[in-house]
Design a protein around this motif. Structure first.
Motif, PDB file in Angstrom:
ATOM      1  N   ASP A  37      -8.219 -15.806   1.630  1.00 40.68           N
ATOM      2  CA  ASP A  37      -7.156 -15.571   0.649  1.00 40.68           C
ATOM      3  C   ASP A  37      -6.967 -14.085   0.346  1.00 40.68           C
ATOM      4  OD1 ASP A  37      -6.778 -18.333   0.431  1.00 40.68           O
ATOM      5  OD2 ASP A  37      -8.322 -18.475  -1.131  1.00 40.68           O
ATOM      6  N   LEU A  38      -7.042 -13.255   1.395  1.00 40.20           N
ATOM      7  CA  LEU A  38      -6.771 -11.837   1.202  1.00 40.20           C
ATOM      8  C   LEU A  38      -5.271 -11.609   1.038  1.00 40.20           C
ATOM      9  CD1 LEU A  38      -9.093 -10.238   3.911  1.00 40.20           C
ATOM     10  CD2 LEU A  38      -9.386 -10.112   1.431  1.00 40.20           C
ATOM     11  N   PRO A  39      -4.873 -10.577   0.282  1.00 36.27           N
ATOM     12  CA  PRO A  39      -3.445 -10.234   0.227  1.00 36.27           C
ATOM     13  C   PRO A  39      -2.902  -9.946   1.613  1.00 36.27           C
ATOM     14  CG  PRO A  39      -4.667  -9.066  -1.471  1.00 36.27           C
ATOM     15  CD  PRO A  39      -5.680  -9.720  -0.584  1.00 36.27           C
ATOM     16  N   PRO A  54     -15.069  -6.622  -3.844  1.00 29.68           N
ATOM     17  CA  PRO A  54     -14.148  -7.071  -4.902  1.00 29.68           C
ATOM     18  C   PRO A  54     -12.786  -6.379  -4.877  1.00 29.68           C
ATOM     19  CG  PRO A  54     -16.364  -6.776  -5.783  1.00 29.68           C
ATOM     20  CD  PRO A  54     -16.396  -6.269  -4.375  1.00 29.68           C
ATOM     21  N   HIS A  55     -12.772  -5.079  -4.592  1.00 32.04           N
ATOM     22  CA  HIS A  55     -11.509  -4.349  -4.656  1.00 32.04           C
ATOM     23  C   HIS A  55     -11.163  -3.619  -3.356  1.00 32.04           C
ATOM     24  CE1 HIS A  55     -11.203  -5.167  -8.909  1.00 32.04           C
ATOM     25  NE2 HIS A  55     -12.412  -4.677  -9.098  1.00 32.04           N
ATOM     26  N   SER A  56     -11.906  -3.855  -2.313  1.00 35.53           N
ATOM     27  CA  SER A  56     -11.619  -3.170  -1.048  1.00 35.53           C
ATOM     28  C   SER A  56     -12.130  -3.994   0.119  1.00 35.53           C
ATOM     29  CB  SER A  56     -12.253  -1.773  -1.031  1.00 35.53           C
ATOM     30  OG  SER A  56     -13.666  -1.870  -1.028  1.00 35.53           O
ATOM     31  N   ARG A  62      -1.205   3.700   9.459  1.00 36.61           N
ATOM     32  CA  ARG A  62      -1.231   2.351   8.889  1.00 36.61           C
ATOM     33  C   ARG A  62      -2.147   2.287   7.675  1.00 36.61           C
ATOM     34  NH1 ARG A  62       0.237  -2.607  10.557  1.00 36.61           N
ATOM     35  NH2 ARG A  62       0.831  -1.879  12.631  1.00 36.61           N
ATOM     36  N   VAL A  63      -3.336   2.902   7.777  1.00 38.25           N
ATOM     37  CA  VAL A  63      -4.269   2.891   6.652  1.00 38.25           C
ATOM     38  C   VAL A  63      -3.712   3.719   5.489  1.00 38.25           C
ATOM     39  CG1 VAL A  63      -6.560   3.606   5.895  1.00 38.25           C
ATOM     40  CG2 VAL A  63      -6.284   2.462   8.082  1.00 38.25           C
ATOM     41  N   GLU A  64      -3.099   4.837   5.809  1.00 38.02           N
ATOM     42  CA  GLU A  64      -2.532   5.693   4.754  1.00 38.02           C
ATOM     43  C   GLU A  64      -1.403   4.981   4.024  1.00 38.02           C
ATOM     44  OE1 GLU A  64      -0.993  10.299   4.193  1.00 38.02           O
ATOM     45  OE2 GLU A  64      -0.984   9.371   6.182  1.00 38.02           O
ATOM     46  N   SER A  65      -0.654   4.120   4.736  1.00 34.50           N
ATOM     47  CA  SER A  65       0.455   3.418   4.100  1.00 34.50           C
ATOM     48  C   SER A  65      -0.024   2.468   3.002  1.00 34.50           C
ATOM     49  CB  SER A  65       1.264   2.632   5.149  1.00 34.50           C
ATOM     50  OG  SER A  65       0.498   1.563   5.681  1.00 34.50           O
ATOM     51  N   VAL A  66      -1.293   2.049   3.065  1.00 35.42           N
ATOM     52  CA  VAL A  66      -1.851   1.208   2.001  1.00 35.42           C
ATOM     53  C   VAL A  66      -2.819   2.015   1.135  1.00 35.42           C
ATOM     54  CG1 VAL A  66      -1.565  -0.934   3.287  1.00 35.42           C
ATOM     55  CG2 VAL A  66      -3.676   0.353   3.545  1.00 35.42           C
ATOM     56  N   ARG A  67      -2.790   3.351   1.285  1.00 37.35           N
ATOM     57  CA  ARG A  67      -3.591   4.271   0.465  1.00 37.35           C
ATOM     58  C   ARG A  67      -5.080   4.058   0.664  1.00 37.35           C
ATOM     59  NH1 ARG A  67       0.109   6.203  -4.090  1.00 37.35           N
ATOM     60  NH2 ARG A  67       2.075   5.233  -3.547  1.00 37.35           N
ATOM     61  N   GLY A  68      -5.453   3.839   1.914  1.00 33.03           N
ATOM     62  CA  GLY A  68      -6.859   3.698   2.237  1.00 33.03           C
ATOM     63  C   GLY A  68      -7.367   4.937   2.951  1.00 33.03           C
ATOM     64  N   THR A  69      -8.569   4.833   3.501  1.00 38.62           N
ATOM     65  CA  THR A  69      -9.179   5.953   4.225  1.00 38.62           C
ATOM     66  C   THR A  69      -9.601   5.484   5.612  1.00 38.62           C
ATOM     67  OG1 THR A  69     -11.390   5.483   3.358  1.00 38.62           O
ATOM     68  CG2 THR A  69     -10.015   6.993   2.092  1.00 38.62           C
ATOM     69  N   LEU A  70      -9.553   6.424   6.547  1.00 39.34           N
ATOM     70  CA  LEU A  70      -9.959   6.134   7.925  1.00 39.34           C
ATOM     71  C   LEU A  70     -10.787   7.298   8.426  1.00 39.34           C
ATOM     72  CD1 LEU A  70      -9.602   4.294  10.494  1.00 39.34           C
ATOM     73  CD2 LEU A  70      -7.766   5.862  11.143  1.00 39.34           C
ATOM     74  N   VAL A  73      -9.830  -0.288   3.197  1.00 47.93           N
ATOM     75  CA  VAL A  73      -8.496  -0.737   2.778  1.00 47.93           C
ATOM     76  C   VAL A  73      -8.587  -1.295   1.365  1.00 47.93           C
ATOM     77  CG1 VAL A  73      -6.572  -2.286   3.291  1.00 47.93           C
ATOM     78  CG2 VAL A  73      -7.919  -1.290   5.164  1.00 47.93           C
ATOM     79  N   PRO A  74      -7.867  -0.709   0.396  1.00 46.81           N
ATOM     80  CA  PRO A  74      -7.919  -1.235  -0.972  1.00 46.81           C
ATOM     81  C   PRO A  74      -7.275  -2.621  -1.060  1.00 46.81           C
ATOM     82  CG  PRO A  74      -6.874   0.938  -0.893  1.00 46.81           C
ATOM     83  CD  PRO A  74      -7.031   0.476   0.505  1.00 46.81           C
ATOM     84  N   ILE A  75      -7.810  -3.444  -1.938  1.00 46.00           N
ATOM     85  CA  ILE A  75      -7.239  -4.769  -2.189  1.00 46.00           C
ATOM     86  C   ILE A  75      -6.595  -4.816  -3.565  1.00 46.00           C
ATOM     87  CG2 ILE A  75      -7.747  -7.223  -2.459  1.00 46.00           C
ATOM     88  CD1 ILE A  75      -9.990  -6.915  -0.467  1.00 46.00           C
ATOM     89  N   GLY A  76      -7.292  -4.293  -4.573  1.00 46.04           N
ATOM     90  CA  GLY A  76      -6.755  -4.273  -5.930  1.00 46.04           C
ATOM     91  C   GLY A  76      -6.047  -2.959  -6.203  1.00 46.04           C
ATOM     92  N   PRO A  77      -5.981  -2.517  -7.494  1.00 43.48           N
ATOM     93  CA  PRO A  77      -5.376  -1.231  -7.848  1.00 43.48           C
ATOM     94  C   PRO A  77      -6.093  -0.105  -7.139  1.00 43.48           C
ATOM     95  CG  PRO A  77      -5.745  -2.571  -9.809  1.00 43.48           C
ATOM     96  CD  PRO A  77      -6.434  -3.265  -8.666  1.00 43.48           C
ATOM     97  N   VAL A  78      -5.300   0.883  -6.668  1.00 40.83           N
ATOM     98  CA  VAL A  78      -5.868   1.963  -5.871  1.00 40.83           C
ATOM     99  C   VAL A  78      -5.577   3.284  -6.545  1.00 40.83           C
ATOM    100  CG1 VAL A  78      -5.705   0.691  -3.738  1.00 40.83           C
ATOM    101  CG2 VAL A  78      -3.793   2.115  -4.447  1.00 40.83           C
ATOM    102  N   ASP A  79      -6.362   4.289  -6.159  1.00 41.00           N
ATOM    103  CA  ASP A  79      -6.199   5.653  -6.645  1.00 41.00           C
ATOM    104  C   ASP A  79      -5.215   6.373  -5.752  1.00 41.00           C
ATOM    105  OD1 ASP A  79      -6.397   8.215  -7.517  1.00 41.00           O
ATOM    106  OD2 ASP A  79      -8.598   8.292  -7.530  1.00 41.00           O
ATOM    107  N   ASN A  80      -4.191   6.967  -6.341  1.00 41.79           N
ATOM    108  CA  ASN A  80      -3.164   7.650  -5.555  1.00 41.79           C
ATOM    109  C   ASN A  80      -3.700   8.847  -4.802  1.00 41.79           C
ATOM    110  OD1 ASN A  80      -1.261   5.874  -6.448  1.00 41.79           O
ATOM    111  ND2 ASN A  80      -0.510   7.190  -8.104  1.00 41.79           N
TER     112      ASN A  80
END
Length: 390
Positions: free
Chosen positions: A281-283, A318-320, A351-359, A375-382
């Motif tokens: 049940d991931l987003p 929980p959040h990533s 692709r990772v940057e588009s979801v505000r993650g890190t690679l 990859v963040p799942i919940g609220p992320v830091d801009n």
């Protein structure tokens, strides 16, 4: 152009000349008015001629208002000295003040109006003229000028805001188009890159084994045919999704990870997968991103590593969501200097940057290539960024 357009253009062209005509008539005829309220009508050609000169000077008020005003004031002073001051000259002064107030700030315009109005007291002292009416006339000219200036400033500000908003909308539209194109390019690369690599590899094997090892050639051609069907099917699904996002079987996700692993296994690559945590049940976006990252990382491992094995670790927090792909590097690629055009790594980073993650990716100095995507799942830091190491 419509008939109304033809009518409006000559009217806009004629308006300044209509204004000049009205001012000229009022100023010139003012020389024929009585000096005091209730006074008798006295025709004075000298005063009319003097006023005609003032009206002629006012013709330049739109182009040089700061020159016209002192000249008109000087004429008023001369008229008071020679006894030709009349009701038309305060009107000329008020028109000149109006033109100056239109072209200066509110503070300067109010101060200038007050000074000129005070100067209109001079005829009272010199010529005994009723200065109160002259002062009111000049004040009225300044007040009208300030009202028109304020209205024009407001209209200009509204127009500028509208134009800026339109430019902003156009910029946002161009940005959305660019982002859409980039997303399509990434999806096409993810869909096509691996299958084309497989087709190229086995086409070469088939060509070299066609005469001496026909069984191997037939096997390779079978793989080529299967990969061709797969890439055509995936492109068809992508195009259907682009035409109608609600159509098709939905976007891919980690639920298809077993299919990806089996596909690489069919090409002789052993992939070990370990999943930590509850990844159900991931987003949608993180789910798709994780699968595409794994698929592209394994493709790079197959093309640029030894092509024999790779390890995939998926950690659901929980959040990533963290994806780690590890594979042995080929001897020529120990330093990561022979990774082709790096389009796959660039695409993963975008692709990772588009979801505000890190690679992060790179060799570990022990003959292994490691790629880690958070990859963040919940609220992320801009402030989250995409990083890469070569």
């Amino acid at each position: 152009m419509t008939r109304a357009g033809f009518v409006a253009m000559p009217l806009r062209t004629a308006m300044p000349w209509i204004g000049h005509l009205v001012v000229t008539v009022v100023v010139v005829m003012g020389g024929a008015l009585p000096d005091h309220p209730g006074g008798g009508f006295v025709w004075s050609p000298h005063r009319v001629l003097f006023n005609a000169v003032a009206a002629a000077i006012l013709l330049g008020r739109n182009r040089a208002p700061f020159v016209v005003l002192p000249v008109v004031i000087a004429l008023v002073g001369v008229s008071a000295v020679v006894g030709l001051f009349n009701p038309g000259l305060p009107v000329a002064t008020a028109v000149a003040v109006y033109a100056v107030v239109l072209n200066t700030s509110r503070r300067n315009g109010l101060a200038l109006t007050a000074v000129v109005a005070a100067l209109m007291i001079v005829p009272v002292v010199v010529d005994g003229y009723n200065g109160f009416q002259s002062v009111l006339t000049v004040l009225l000219g300044g007040a009208v000028g300030e009202a028109v200036r304020t209205q024009r400033s407001y209209v200009a500000a509204v127009t500028e805001r509208a134009e800026r908003a339109e430019r902003t909308r156009e910029a946002l539209a161009r940005q959305r188009v660019a982002e859409t194109r980039l997303a399509i390019a990434r999806d096409l690369h993810d869909v096509v890159a691996h299958q084309i690599s497989v087709i190229n590899l086995h086409a070469g094997v088939a060509a070299s084994a066609l005469r001496d090892r026909p069984a191997d050639a037939e096997k390779s051609l079978t793989i080529v045919r299967r990969a061709s069907r797969a890439v055509l099917s995936e492109i068809g699904d992508l195009m259907a999704t682009l035409r109608d996002p609600d159509a098709g079987t939905g976007p891919p996700g980690l639920g298809q990870l077993d299919d990806v692993v089996r596909e690489f296994a069919s090409h002789g690559m052993a992939v070990t997968v370990r999943i930590d945590g509850d990844c159900h049940d991931l987003p949608g976006t993180p789910d798709v991103t994780a699968l595409r990252i794994i698929q592209e990382a394994l493709t790079n491992a197959h093309k640029h590593g030894t092509g024999r094995d790779a390890d995939v670790l998926v950690e659901c927090r929980p959040h990533s969501l963290r994806v780690t792909v590890t594979n042995p590097t080929a001897p020529a690629n120990t330093d990561g200097d022979h990774l082709g055009t790096r389009q796959g790594l660039i695409g993963m980073g975008e692709r990772v940057e588009s979801v505000r993650g890190t690679l992060t990716y790179g060799p570990n100095g022990k003959g292994m290539w490691i790629l880690v995507a958070d990859v963040p799942i919940g609220p992320v830091d801009n402030r989250t960024t995409t990083e890469g190491r070569s």
